[in-house]
Design an enzyme around this catalytic site. Sequence first.
Site, short mmCIF file in Angstrom:
data_model
loop_
_atom_site.label_atom_id
_atom_site.label_comp_id
_atom_site.label_asym_id
_atom_site.label_seq_id
_atom_site.Cartn_x
_atom_site.Cartn_y
_atom_site.Cartn_z
N MET A 8 0.86 -1.20 -0.08
CA MET A 8 0.11 -0.03 0.10
C MET A 8 0.88 1.35 0.07
SD MET A 8 -2.47 -1.43 2.79
CE MET A 8 -3.54 0.24 2.93
N LYS A 19 7.49 8.72 2.34
CA LYS A 19 6.49 7.69 2.28
C LYS A 19 5.42 8.02 1.21
CE LYS A 19 4.75 5.39 5.83
NZ LYS A 19 4.99 3.76 5.80
N ASP A 73 -1.14 0.63 16.09
CA ASP A 73 -0.32 -0.32 15.32
C ASP A 73 0.81 -0.32 16.00
OD1 ASP A 73 -0.24 -2.31 13.79
OD2 ASP A 73 0.27 -1.12 12.01
#
Length: 633
Positions: free
Chosen positions: A28, A46, A144
């Site tokens: 992703m 990113k 996360d």
Amino acid sequence: MTAREASLAGALLDHRYQVTSLLARGGMSAVYRGVDTRLDRPVAIKVMDPHYAADPSWAERFEREARAAARLHHPNVVAVHDQGVDYSGDNAHAFLVMELVDGGTLRDLLEQRGKLDPALALSVTEQVLAALSVAHQADLVHRDIKPENVLIGRAAGPAEGTGVVKVADFGLVRALASANTTSSSVILGTVAYLSPEQVETGAATERSDVYSVGLLLYEMLTGAPAFSGDTALSVAYQHVNTDVPAPSASNPLVPAALDDLVRRATSRQVRERPADATALLAELRQVRDALGLPQVPVPALPPPDVGDDHTVPAMSPITRPVNHTLHMPEGIAEERPRRRAPRFALFTAALLALAGLVAGGFWLYQAANQVAVPQVNGMTRDRAKQALAQAELRPHVVRKHHNTVDTGTAIRTDPAAGTEVSTGGEVTLVMSLGRPTVPDIDPGNSRADAIAAIKQAGLTPKHDPGLDEYRESIPKGAVIGVAPGPGTPVKIGATVSYALSKGPPPTPVPTVAGKSRSAAFSILRQAGFVPYDAGEVFDADVPAGYVVRTEPAAGTTLAGTGVRVGVVVSNAVEVPDVSYRSLGAAQRILADAGLTAQVVQGGAGFVSRVYQQNPGGGERVEPGSVVQLWLFP
């Protein structure tokens, strides 16, 4: 950005950020090394998959989360410098510009060492909690926490050469959750580290991060995740219905206080956990102080296997939802019972849930393209990881001893080679540590520590009394050595004998007869004994106050230290010479010596004098003895 999409290397994003080389790629997103041409500084960039930028609601959420993350300023938080969307070229690219971290990840450290000693595990956890404390104070939940999102960079300044922990990917999970679905049945996050409430409802609070940190600490102490299973569903089910085991069950060297810390952090009941990272950080420091563990530096990591690059991305690339997203049909994550349900009921509930999953046609993963696990047995670590990466699988390296496979060689994969798995899925790569070696146990360690160290090496401890020896400087019962010697390669489960100290060797009682009391006491103390007064006896050959004998006698061999030895001294009285003394003077002198005068002859006259005595002057007699006197006239 898909796994097959062309690299953006060479592109200039937003007319400012020059993309130089690819650092890492996921399903992703991809992470690049880049340069901020305006400030002339290296950065990590990113870049998200292009389809995200096409979703206006997602782009708005992405910007909002990036702004929130950029407000976090802390040495243990990866700095977010900028975000934007580049519309040049055929596709729009949403990107995030971050600090470029020199080093590796906690996953790399765990792959190198298998498990961490308690002091180092607490040092890493302390820095993770310091980062989360800042976030929680800003009302930002990470959602996360996992080893891949805990980076270990290289410290600068006075601490140069050591590592510094930095937490990455704040807010990105929540931003991704807004894309493609708003269903409460979709749970984003890495299944191995999800809290029970994230599995059940998808909701996350500060206590959810606390739970994940507890799992992180468990894995550092044991070298393995708390829960594992064949499917993501089975792992998620364990989070909801099973307590996290005590780390000491897998690693006997873990103190009970750390078991309790992990238990409190990973309680399935949300309210029983520390309120946030700040509360857990305070508890961690209290436990470390109570255990007397030092605050050790985190080791700096060597560069990962990314070609000539010497950095890791400031944030890990985001893989496809198949890796990080568990799609749960309604009802699968059952409500936790208020009271303990019978095992049969839980088992039945699990079967019904799975049956409902099949009957309803639900799938656990999105876009689960199947790929066969390649054969990597016998390969080196780098070649095996490359083979798995080429098959679009994510290797998770674990290390185990093996009697026949050489160190650094792949033993197997889990699932096994040829098994069909989802593209982008995680495959455990089992690397050989070779045959176990006998641990190096320092002389003086306790018997319990030696047994634990031998078991920790996968070997069988056994005490061999025939190897026990006297040792001057090692306490009785402490370990003096092992056989075979330290570092010897042996088969898994082989017996390792250990020897214990018998304490200091036996020492003979020194000869102190004829010595003064003070001299005798000094000699005995120097020999390791504890002298004490054992009384007096008459000995005509020994002056008063000098030693007649010891108890036990001189030459007797005594084992151990601090053994008491009695000292017996002479009470002999030396008879004074009273020749030519008057009777009165002679009687006084003898009385002062503890003797009694007895006139045998003479003594009636005023001028009478002693001309003979018995015993004579200088002879030794018992206290209270009679001395006969002869006087004239």
